[in-house]
Design a protein around this motif. Structure first.
Motif: not given
Length: 108
Positions: A17-19, A6-8
């Motif tokens: 961050y909401l997506d 997710l971070t990448r």
């Protein structure tokens, strides 16, 4: 597995961050909606090997396409295809395997 990426993905697709949780949530929602539909189809077609193999092909292709997604929307569509493709397989496992369902799902 997507939680690790997710971070990448957030960095590559430039989403907030909401997506980020939307990728997992979308998969679960489509899967929850797809399981009754695909379960009905699999019963109608007598849980055919051909239907199961078609679904595995859809999941495989969607996974490959997800890895080369050019944008967030395309990635969401790939996740939806993965969810729909795996829905009937889960139904078949629950119907035909009474012991060791967890192991069968892990193998799938």
């Amino acid at each position: 597995m997507i939680a690790i990426a997710l971070t990448r993905l957030q960095h590559d697709f430039n989403f907030t961050y909401l997506d980020a949780p939307g990728l997992s949530l979308f998969l679960y929602l489509v899967s929850a909606a797809g399981q009754p539909i695909m379960g009905k189809l699999s019963k109608r077609y007598v849980r055919s090997k051909r239907l199961f193999m078609a679904e595995l092909t859809i999941v495989s292709l969607a996974s490959i396409l997800a890895s080369i997604s050019p944008n967030y929307l395309f990635l969401l569509v790939c996740r939806a295809l993965q969810a729909m493709g795996s829905s009937s397989g889960m139904s078949m496992i629950r119907t035909f395997i009474s012991e060791g369902q967890g192991r069968a799902i892990a193998i799938l």
